[in-house]
Enzyme design. Structure first.
Site, PDB file in Angstrom:
ATOM      1  N   ASN A  44      48.558  38.762  75.440  1.00  0.00           N
ATOM      2  CA  ASN A  44      48.826  38.330  74.179  1.00  0.00           C
ATOM      3  C   ASN A  44      49.099  39.467  72.989  1.00  0.00           C
ATOM      4  O   ASN A  44      48.303  40.460  73.078  1.00  0.00           O
ATOM      5  CB  ASN A  44      47.694  37.296  73.746  1.00  0.00           C
ATOM      6  CG  ASN A  44      46.105  37.881  73.698  1.00  0.00           C
ATOM      7  OD1 ASN A  44      45.843  38.645  74.625  1.00  0.00           O
ATOM      8  ND2 ASN A  44      45.528  37.295  72.857  1.00  0.00           N
ATOM      9  N   GLU A  46      49.057  39.701  68.898  1.00  0.00           N
ATOM     10  CA  GLU A  46      48.832  38.863  67.683  1.00  0.00           C
ATOM     11  C   GLU A  46      49.757  39.531  66.586  1.00  0.00           C
ATOM     12  O   GLU A  46      50.317  40.567  66.815  1.00  0.00           O
ATOM     13  CB  GLU A  46      47.338  38.939  67.573  1.00  0.00           C
ATOM     14  CG  GLU A  46      46.766  37.936  68.883  1.00  0.00           C
ATOM     15  CD  GLU A  46      45.346  37.612  68.226  1.00  0.00           C
ATOM     16  OE1 GLU A  46      44.660  38.444  67.416  1.00  0.00           O
ATOM     17  OE2 GLU A  46      45.070  36.659  69.077  1.00  0.00           O
ATOM     18  N   CYS A  55      51.506  34.371  73.279  1.00  0.00           N
ATOM     19  CA  CYS A  55      50.572  34.204  74.446  1.00  0.00           C
ATOM     20  C   CYS A  55      50.850  35.260  75.507  1.00  0.00           C
ATOM     21  O   CYS A  55      52.037  35.518  75.683  1.00  0.00           O
ATOM     22  CB  CYS A  55      50.354  32.816  74.775  1.00  0.00           C
ATOM     23  SG  CYS A  55      49.663  31.515  73.625  1.00  0.00           S
ATOM     24  N   GLU A  57      50.720  34.505  78.775  1.00  0.00           N
ATOM     25  CA  GLU A  57      51.775  33.814  79.674  1.00  0.00           C
ATOM     26  C   GLU A  57      53.390  33.905  79.248  1.00  0.00           C
ATOM     27  O   GLU A  57      54.216  34.255  80.160  1.00  0.00           O
ATOM     28  CB  GLU A  57      51.398  32.441  79.854  1.00  0.00           C
ATOM     29  CG  GLU A  57      49.906  32.137  80.319  1.00  0.00           C
ATOM     30  CD  GLU A  57      49.204  31.933  79.139  1.00  0.00           C
ATOM     31  OE1 GLU A  57      49.182  32.642  78.189  1.00  0.00           O
ATOM     32  OE2 GLU A  57      48.063  31.172  79.366  1.00  0.00           O
ATOM     33  N   CYS A  93      47.903  27.305  77.252  1.00  0.00           N
ATOM     34  CA  CYS A  93      48.078  26.253  76.235  1.00  0.00           C
ATOM     35  C   CYS A  93      49.365  25.572  76.316  1.00  0.00           C
ATOM     36  O   CYS A  93      49.906  25.800  77.271  1.00  0.00           O
ATOM     37  CB  CYS A  93      48.265  27.366  74.721  1.00  0.00           C
ATOM     38  SG  CYS A  93      49.869  27.902  74.616  1.00  0.00           S
ATOM     39  N   CYS A  96      52.584  27.285  76.300  1.00  0.00           N
ATOM     40  CA  CYS A  96      52.798  28.452  77.507  1.00  0.00           C
ATOM     41  C   CYS A  96      53.221  27.351  78.703  1.00  0.00           C
ATOM     42  O   CYS A  96      53.680  27.895  79.760  1.00  0.00           O
ATOM     43  CB  CYS A  96      51.641  29.217  77.706  1.00  0.00           C
ATOM     44  SG  CYS A  96      51.288  30.425  76.678  1.00  0.00           S
TER      45      CYS A  96
HETATM   46  N1  THU Z   1      46.379  32.774  74.016  1.00  0.00           N
HETATM   47  C1  THU Z   1      46.912  33.279  75.252  1.00  0.00           C
HETATM   48  O1  THU Z   1      47.427  34.496  75.353  1.00  0.00           O
HETATM   49  N2  THU Z   1      47.254  32.431  76.230  1.00  0.00           N
HETATM   50  C2  THU Z   1      46.825  30.986  76.106  1.00  0.00           C
HETATM   51  O2  THU Z   1      47.281  30.210  77.032  1.00  0.00           O
HETATM   52  C3  THU Z   1      45.792  30.687  75.123  1.00  0.00           C
HETATM   53  C4  THU Z   1      45.664  31.378  73.849  1.00  0.00           C
HETATM   54  C5  THU Z   1      45.850  33.738  73.164  1.00  0.00           C
HETATM   55  C6  THU Z   1      46.706  33.531  71.803  1.00  0.00           C
HETATM   56  C7  THU Z   1      45.634  34.287  70.694  1.00  0.00           C
HETATM   57  O3  THU Z   1      46.055  35.640  70.747  1.00  0.00           O
HETATM   58  C8  THU Z   1      44.496  34.162  71.300  1.00  0.00           C
HETATM   59  O4  THU Z   1      44.507  33.724  72.703  1.00  0.00           O
HETATM   60  C9  THU Z   1      43.386  33.023  70.698  1.00  0.00           C
HETATM   61  O5  THU Z   1      43.980  31.644  70.547  1.00  0.00           O
END
Ligand code: THU
Length: 140
Positions: A44, A46, A55, A57, A93, A96
């Site tokens: 991920n 940010e 994210c 994925e 999520c 994703c």
């Molecule tokens: N996140 C992912 O990388 N993949 C997911 O499927 C769920 C959430 C990340 C996004 C964010 O940087 C952190 O997890 C908290 O939501």
């Protein structure tokens, strides 16, 4: 497959160490396994403008497309930080799931997703996570 599964999970775990997650402090790693044995990872990423976060994925799928892959996706591992929340397996999520469905859909596979938790790995297929998905076939 068990050795490959362990390798894939290890790759996702290693990827998570490279996550850029200063705001959530929730580091995620994803690893995609292709039918030629290649593994492509993502973390991920940010952003100070929180909504621009991508994210793990999604990053992995974008890297795979960027390397010219168009299908052949066999399996995916997703790993979050240990000891957070209730330790339940991290499932991709909703966004994703749709992004994974694109690369799976162009190659006609239904990859298994290894969702890694503190004490358990949940194995589900993408079609179980995203039933009745809208995908590339709808646009043919
Ligand atoms: N996140 C992912 O990388 N993949 C997911 O499927 C769920 C959430 C990340 C996004 C964010 O940087 C952190 O997890 C908290 O939501």
């Amino acid at each position: 497959m068990s050795e490959t599964k362990d390798q894939l999970i290890a790759a996702a775990r290693e990827a998570a160490t490279k996550a850029y997650a200063p705001y959530s402090d929730y580091q995620v790693g994803a690893a995609l396994l292709f039918d030629d044995g290649a593994i492509i990872t993502g973390t991920n990423v940010e952003n100070a403008s929180y909504g621009l976060t991508v994210c793990a994925e999604h990053v992995a799928v974008a890297r795979a497309f960027g390397e010219g892959r168009r299908g052949g996706l066999q399996a995916v591992a997703v790993v979050g930080p240990a000891g957070k929340g209730d330790g339940a397996p991290v499932t991709p999520c909703g966004r994703c799931r749709q992004v994974l469905n694109e690369i799976a859909g162009v190659g006609g596979t239904d990859p298994v997703i290894y969702c890694v938790g503190d004490e358990q790995v949940r194995e589900v297929t993408l079609s179980q996570l995203l039933p009745h998905a809208f995908g590339p076939a709808h646009l043919e």
